[in-house]
Design an enzyme around this catalytic site. Structure first.
Site, PDB file in Angstrom:
ATOM      1  N   GLU A 216       0.815  -1.215   0.000  1.00 17.79           N
ATOM      2  CA  GLU A 216       0.000   0.000   0.000  1.00 17.79           C
ATOM      3  C   GLU A 216       0.854   1.272   0.000  1.00 17.79           C
ATOM      4  OE1 GLU A 216      -2.638  -3.186   1.910  1.00 17.79           O
ATOM      5  OE2 GLU A 216      -0.534  -2.531   2.133  1.00 17.79           O
TER       6      GLU A 216
ATOM      7  N   PHE B   5     -12.237  -5.907  13.971  1.00 20.05           N
ATOM      8  CA  PHE B   5     -11.134  -6.434  13.170  1.00 20.05           C
ATOM      9  C   PHE B   5     -10.750  -5.445  12.073  1.00 20.05           C
ATOM     10  CE2 PHE B   5      -9.775  -8.984   9.422  1.00 20.05           C
ATOM     11  CZ  PHE B   5      -8.580  -9.452   9.943  1.00 20.05           C
ATOM     12  N   GLN B   6      -9.479  -5.096  12.038  1.00 18.73           N
ATOM     13  CA  GLN B   6      -8.900  -4.163  11.070  1.00 18.73           C
ATOM     14  C   GLN B   6      -9.532  -2.775  11.126  1.00 18.73           C
ATOM     15  OE1 GLN B   6      -8.691  -6.043   7.143  1.00 18.73           O
ATOM     16  NE2 GLN B   6      -6.709  -6.939   7.681  1.00 18.73           N
TER      17      GLN B   6
ATOM     18  N   LYS C 150     -17.759   0.056   5.013  1.00 19.29           N
ATOM     19  CA  LYS C 150     -18.089  -0.959   4.017  1.00 19.29           C
ATOM     20  C   LYS C 150     -19.572  -0.944   3.654  1.00 19.29           C
ATOM     21  CE  LYS C 150     -17.524  -5.941   3.166  1.00 19.29           C
ATOM     22  NZ  LYS C 150     -16.992  -7.209   3.757  1.00 19.29           N
TER      23      LYS C 150
ATOM     24  N   MET D 232      24.573   8.567   2.652  1.00 20.24           N
ATOM     25  CA  MET D 232      24.407   9.896   3.223  1.00 20.24           C
ATOM     26  C   MET D 232      24.572   9.872   4.737  1.00 20.24           C
ATOM     27  SD  MET D 232      24.001  12.990   2.277  1.00 20.24           S
ATOM     28  CE  MET D 232      23.109  13.210   0.748  1.00 20.24           C
TER      29      MET D 232
END
Length: 566
Positions: free
Chosen positions: A48, A110-111, A160, A467
């Site tokens: 993602e 959940f999530q 959802k 760096m």
């Protein structure tokens, strides 16, 4: 239409043809709708974060809205770094995430994550949709907001169940009339005419405002010596005689010297970032400041401006050009002085003529700049290679240089190159990465292979975090800590595992042929470039130091010698 179908229909109406995403449970209704809607091309990235960075690269390269999509919970949290990157560089982006069903919000389902709370400081605005009826209007508003004024990411979190409910399309939103009036320029012109050493300082706001042509007209008719920020590279074009190059921590001596000596600083589309200014009380100490920007929040934030002008950069630049064409500035002595600095105070000579010598970073980038086609887009990762590209590649357009400026996100370059390739199907897109940055999003080799994108991949490999190593060497008594990457994989074998051809070069006499080989190949190809571990980026300003106190390799060697004698 249900909510998910309406989103896709809105994309089509707004000519959004490409989106980047990754499916999951709470966003699944939108992915189900994609099965029956072929008008929107969905690009499946492999993480993602890469979805957000690809959308970012798409927007930077095209000037259009980038769109990324993910599910709730870890899908949303994985987007955060990419969205923060877009926010810091003012990139227009629409972020859509699924959320747990409305009745479960606040129950630690959940999530479930609090997207609004987590993203408060990294978006221009965010929404949690509470009913299907409000989705159409909010979607229109979010897309307009992301692209208006100072652009930035706007996030819509959608439960959802809302995606599944029927929606009534809202009337097509009429864009609010934009103010194209020109502010009074008389004070700015008076300050320019009385200054003996005026300097033009431009940044990423030029391309964000689609003001490149008006900026070049103003730069030409004013004939002001000019410096640019990292994100302003390309503003003036590569043939501008008055451009002194990038200023700041790794800027040219000519640019930093001109800023130190000028008596008027004309800042256009730049935010006076600390990497550009260095220590603020030592920055342009003799100069009055005119600050021109679309966002009033930037005025007086870091330095008080003697004159602040907010408005459309195209309108303001055009007005200034018209006035100066009638009565040009009389600054010939200052122009000559800056030309002398430009000739003698640029970046150190980089070309290495010894065929069997090891490859140096600056010499490689200069050769790359000479060989690549005019329309080439370079998507950089973050590190020493990023600064070598900024210093030594000759960019003719700001949208040809994609770089993570404000956030400095390692792993930006590869997904940004993917986004840029979808935005510019026929252009040459090159990702220049370091070995450390490349490994941050190496899984996106699978995305390149899936879509057979002809992205060219260049890894400048010094087997360390270059760096960080350089700053540890210079400012921490050479006490190295956790920077070794000498257990890197075989990058050639790694690319070939994804069915991407690759080759490795190690000597100066291999550079041109290596670059020409990957450019000629009809498809994606990787070039693994071995460079010395000890190579540094010069010049450099100590973090928190004044730009007037730049250190280069010669000055550092002299200092080291004196210390040894003492």
């Amino acid at each position: 239409m249900n909510g998910a179908q309406h989103i896709l229909d809105t994309f089509h109406r707004h000519n959004i043809q490409t989106v980047f995403g990754y499916p999951g449970g709470c966003i699944m209704p939108l992915y189900d709708a994609l099965v029956d809607d072929v008008r929107v091309e969905h690009v499946l990235c492999r993480h993602e974060q890469a979805c957000a960075l690809a959308a970012d690269g798409y927007a930077r390269a095209s000037g259009m809205l980038g769109v990324c999509i993910a599910t709730s919970g870890p899908g949303a949290t994985n987007l955060i770094t990419g969205v923060a990157n877009a926010h810091r560089d003012s990139i227009p982006m629409l972020v859509i995430t699924g959320q747990v069903p409305s009745g479960l919000i606040g129950t630690d389902a959940f999530q479930e994550t609090d997207v609004l709370g987590m993203t408060l400081g990294i978006v221009k605005h965010s929404y949690l949709i509470e009913s299907a009826d409000e989705l159409p209007a909010i979607l229109e508003e979010a897309m307009a907001l992301a692209q208006s004024g100072r652009p930035g990411p706007v996030w819509i979190d959608i439960p959802k169940d809302v995606l599944l409910l029927d929606t009534t399309p809202a009337p097509i939103r009429q864009s609010a009339p934009q103010d194209h009036s020109c502010p009074n320029l008389s004070d700015a012109l008076a300050m320019l005419r009385t200054a003996r050493k005026p300097l033009l300082y431009s940044g990423g706001g030029i391309s964000l405002a689609h003001a490149e042509e008006n900026f070049r007209e103003f730069a030409a008719c004013s004939a002001l010596p000019a410096v640019v920020t990292l994100k302003g590279i390309g503003n003036a074009g590569k043939h501008s005689a008055n451009n002194l190059g990038m200023l700041g921590m790794h800027g040219s001596r000519a640019a930093n010297r001109a800023v130190d000596e000028c008596d008027l600083l004309l800042v256009i589309g730049a935010r006076l970032d600390d990497r550009a200014t260095g220590k603020l009380d030592g920055f342009a100490p003799n100069a009055r400041t005119i600050h021109i920007d679309a966002d009033a929040a930037e005025f007086h934030k870091l330095r008080n401006a003697d004159l602040a002008l907010r408005g459309d950069l195209n309108v303001i630049l055009s007005g200034l050009s018209d006035a100066l064409q009638e009565a040009p500035l009389a600054i010939s002595e200052w122009q000559k002085q800056c030309q002398t600095w430009r000739t003698t105070g640029g970046f150190p000579a980089a070309d290495n003529e010894e065929p069997l010598a090891p490859i140096t970073g600056p010499a490689f980038i200069r050769q790359l700049s000479r060989v690549t086609p005019e329309d080439t887009v370079i998507a950089c990762d973050v590190g020493q290679h990023q600064m070598w590209v900024a210093q030594h590649y000759q960019f003719d357009r700001p949208r040809h240089h994609l770089t993570s400026g404000g956030l400095g996100t390692m792993g930006f370059g590869l997904p940004a190159a993917i986004g840029a390739q979808f935005a510019n199907r026929q252009s040459t897109i090159i990702n220049v990465a370091g070995d450390g940055s490349f490994m941050m999003n190496a899984q996106e080799l699978a995305t390149i292979r899936r879509y057979n994108l002809p992205v060219k991949l260049i890894i400048m490999d010094n087997q360390c975090l270059g760096m960080v190593r350089q700053q540890q060497e210079l400012f921490y008594n050479n006490r190295e800590s956790q920077i070794d990457l000498n257990d890197n994989p075989d990058f050639v074998a790694m690319a070939r595992a994804f069915d991407i051809p690759a080759l490795k070069i190690e000597r100066t006499d291999q550079v041109r042929r290596g670059i020409e080989t990957i450019l000629a190949y009809n498809g994606p190809m990787l070039l693994h470039v071995a460079i010395a571990r000890e190579e540094n980026v010069w010049p450099i300003v100590k973090p928190g130091g004044s730009n007037a106190d730049m250190v280069d390799e010669t000055r550092r060697a002299s200092t080291d010698k004196k210390e040894k004698v003492a």
